[in-house]
Design an enzyme around this catalytic site. Structure first.
Site, PDB file in Angstrom:
ATOM      1  CD  GLU A  92       5.053 -31.959  46.875  1.00 39.76           C
ATOM      2  OE1 GLU A  92       6.099 -31.371  47.191  1.00 39.76           O
ATOM      3  OE2 GLU A  92       4.667 -32.107  45.713  1.00 39.76           O
ATOM      4  CG  ASP A  93       7.116 -36.181  48.506  1.00 39.98           C
ATOM      5  OD1 ASP A  93       6.146 -35.779  47.840  1.00 39.98           O
ATOM      6  OD2 ASP A  93       8.293 -35.919  48.233  1.00 39.98           O
TER       7      ASP A  93
END
Ligand code: MN
Length: 745
Positions: A92-93
């Site tokens: 996600e990051d």
């Protein structure tokens, strides 16, 4: 990005310290291969997150390490879970992709991290129903691998522990979501420690003032509790020592959250609950003898304190589905207070508090830790996936724990609709559109055909079946629970009645023309009075429906343009045939036509109560038109009902009890029990003095120490009757109390 005053070298050492602390609690990942995978995941994650910091300013990697530590230490998960926990925020990051994960680790890891990424992607919602919908999606993704939810719980727990640095709105949102979904989920999975911590933390942010107040009050009252626990447990300790048992005794107060719940939701003052706690006796004993040892302790405890028999819970013989094992009893303390005593072994205690995290320690030779984990994971999966029973309860249990008055159901297109608990298929139809409601003839719930009155449950998918010929019925009002559906049905009925009345009015007008009388209120009123209608509209409706036949008008005189009915002759009413003696007896106690509403228009009509089943108010009943005894009222579970209903359906009338407290009904009760001096006196006392019930007849017969008795009493309804029955059953020596179903019994 990196604060200037930070010692980066020291930070690196701290990261490594935390990583080593993680390794120390990875009890289930002892092999070299496991250690290598964890290390690879740690290095990849540390590298990927290296330029990121948490809101607190700390290196981001602290978070994945902490989540992995919770997964290993507090939930007891395996290497794959630890690897995924370390990597859970990378896709996600950071630049890392799911393909990278699959190439470096494997397909499993990809699936789990994909699930974790998806869950966090759907966390932006506004309303409770959006939240529920997203939660459903989350549950659906679980079917891939339940480790997704377990790692997510670990992630959530760490976020809750470090919520201080978040903005206030964010804190509130995360705390509410935790109470709404994650704490109940943890509870359902048997992770009691995590559940309690999540709730307490959530409360700390949702209601900080009350939270602090409870914490400080608990501290202040600690000494009182300790004194009580010491005094209470002293004789038990002595006896356990004497018996040579090894044990630990703890006094467990309620969690802050559960105290808060009592104070805020139930309005109970702190002073009344601070001393509510459980005494837990934890036995250090062998697995082979733990069950009998626990019962030995039970016996010792109850030697000193009187137990409440209804509150004995044996979850040792039959553990809860979450795996919880314990023996609970509630005993009376010398100060007159009930105290719950929980008895369990060290093994049971650890499992109760930590769920699976504890299992690895208690290997039995027959099963490897891996297969135990697999078994547990598959149990969790079963619970989540089985749509027939558990999954629904599961969703109900936690999704509804905060919104207990609502259910969430779906349209065939997957749109989510929120309805109150108890809502039926018909409520749903009206909720979609009033026309769909009005024309509703049935529904398909989860592809199965159900009647309009079918009660919906959370997660149901509902398709409404309609017909142009359908129109709202009076008794639909008893089927719906939503105010809006009731409103729409009333409107539709009123509308329909208006049309019917209009038709009846035209019919009456034509009749007036034929009789050559004026269509004026004095003439109409004469008809209203004669046919005992409430008003003109009611009269028109009855004419239109044919229950008043204008072609067979009798006993009237026409005087100028006015009509007058002769008083003596009562038309329409058939006279009721001579009553049998049984019927008469009943009728004297009730007054004719008082308690029942009969027929489509629910009018007061003369009736008799059938002697084959002796109905009383509260019973489900129907009216049956007999050949020469008028309408007889039977219970729907009368032995004759089935035949009457199936063979003579056209002679059956709807009947419904009015609420008439003043009316009394005769009912027979039969008893059996142990013959004892004074038992008759006890029974009659309860009936006449305690319950203030009138007795008609009573008879007793004793035989070889057993008595049998009959009594005829007058009651208002089934509720009154069952209250009486319960009281009678509670008398010492009385074994059975049953209603006499028929006169001839
Ligand atoms: Mn995270």
């Amino acid at each position: 990005m990196i604060p200037a005053d930070i010692d980066l070298e020291e930070e690196k050492r701290e990261i490594l310290r935390r990583y080593r602390a993680l390794l120390r609690v990875c009890h289930r990942s002892k092999s070299r291969a496991d250690r290598m995978r964890i290390r690879k995941a740690f290095e990849l994650s540390a590298e990927a997150h290296k330029d990121m910091r948490r809101k607190s300013g700390e290196p981001y990697i602290y978070h994945p390490i902490a989540v992995a530590k919770i997964a290993a230490e507090e939930i007891g998960l395996d290497t794959t879970s630890i690897v995924c926990a370390l990597l859970h925020d990378t896709v996600e990051d950071t630049e890392i992709t799911l393909d990278d994960i699959q190439n470096l680790f494997g397909k499993r890891e990809r699936t789990i991290i994909d699930g974790l990424t998806k869950i966090s992607g759907v966390s932006n919602y506004e309303s409770a129903s959006d939240q529920a919908e997203n939660f459903r999606k989350m549950l659906l993704t679980l079917s891939d691998d339940v480790r997704v939810i377990l790692v997510k719980l670990a992630d959530r727990l760490h976020n809750m522990r470090t919520l201080d640095h978040m903005k206030r709105e964010k804190q509130l949102k995360i705390a509410s979501e935790t109470l709404f979904m994650y704490a109940p989920l943890a509870h359902r999975l048997g992770l009691y420690n995590i559940k309690t911590e999540l709730e307490d933390l959530a409360l700390k942010y949702k209601d900080p003032e009350t939270f602090e107040e409870i914490v400080s009050k608990l501290q202040k009252t600690q000494a009182v509790r300790t004194r009580f626990i010491n005094a209470f447990t002293l004789p038990i300790r002595r006896a356990l020592d004497k018996a040579g048992l090894k044990y630990d005794i703890k006094g467990r107060t309620k969690s802050i959250y559960s105290i808060w719940n009592k104070i805020v939701k139930k309005g109970v003052p702190f002073e009344e609950i601070y001393d509510v706690f459980a005494i837990r006796i934890i036995l250090d004993t062998q697995t082979e003898t733990e069950k009998s040892d626990c019962w030995r302790v039970y016996s010792i405890v109850t030697d000193f304190y009187q137990p409440s028999p209804e509150r004995l819970r044996d979850w040792i013989s039959i553990p809860k589905s979450s795996g919880y094992e314990s023996l609970h009893t509630t005993v009376m303390s010398p100060t007159g207070k009930w105290v719950e005593v929980q008895i369990r072994s060290v093994r049971m205690d650890e499992i109760a508090e930590k769920g699976f995290a504890a299992h690895w320690k208690y290997k039995d030779a027959a099963e490897s830790p891996e297969s135990k984990l697999d078994r547990w994971l598959s149990q969790v999966r079963d619970v989540l996936e089985n749509p027939e029973d558990n999954a629904i309860d599961f969703i109900d249990n936690f999704k509804l724990s905060l919104f207990s008055e609502e259910i969430y159901v779906f349209t065939p297109n997957g749109d989510l609709k929120t309805l109150p608990v108890g809502a039926t298929a018909l409520d749903f139809a009206f909720h979609i559109h009033s026309q769909i409601g009005s024309q509703c003839i049935g529904a398909k719930v989860n592809y199965k055909l159900v009647p309009l009155s079918h009660k919906l449950r959370s997660g149901d998918q509902v398709e409404i079946l309609t017909s142009k010929k359908q129109h709202p019925k009076e008794d639909w009002l008893n089927i719906v629970v939503t105010a809006s559906a009731r409103h729409k049905i009333r409107d539709a009925l009123r509308e329909e009645k208006k049309l019917i009345a209009e038709e009846g009015k035209e019919m009456l007008k034509r009749k007036f023309n034929a009789l050559k009388i004026d269509f004026l209120s004095k003439n109409i009123d004469e008809f209203v009075k004669h046919f005992e209608s409430i008003n003109a509209t009611n009269l028109y409706v009855r004419i239109a429906k044919g229950s008043i036949d204008l072609t067979r008008l009798k006993g009237y005189a026409i005087d100028g343009a006015r009509i007058r009915f002769e008083k003596e002759e009562l038309p329409e009413r058939k006279s009721v045939a001579p009553e049998t003696s049984a019927d008469k007896k009943v009728l004297t106690t009730q007054g004719k036509g008082e308690a029942l509403l009969i027929g489509d228009e629910q009018q007061k009509v003369d009736y008799n109560l059938a002697s084959c089943c002796n109905p009383i108010p509260g019973d489900e009943v129907f009216g049956f038109i007999t050949v020469n005894e008028g309408i007889k009222i039977h219970r729907t579970n009368c032995p004759n009902a089935q035949e009457l209903l199936s063979k003579y359906a056209y002679r059956v009338m709807k009947a419904r009890w009015r609420n008439a407290e003043t009316v009394q009904f005769e009912v027979g009760l039969k008893f059996s029990g142990i013959d004892d001096v004074g038992i008759v006196q006890n029974i009659t006392n309860i009936i006449s003095t305690d319950m203030n019930v009138n007795m008609r007849a009573i008879s007793f017969e004793a035989n070889h120490g057993i008595f049998q008795g009959k009594v005829i009493v007058l009651v208002h309804d089934t509720k009154h009757l069952s209250a009486l029955t319960e009281k009678l059953k509670a008398i010492d020596g009385v074994l059975t109390v049953d209603r006499i179903e028929s006169e001839f019994e």
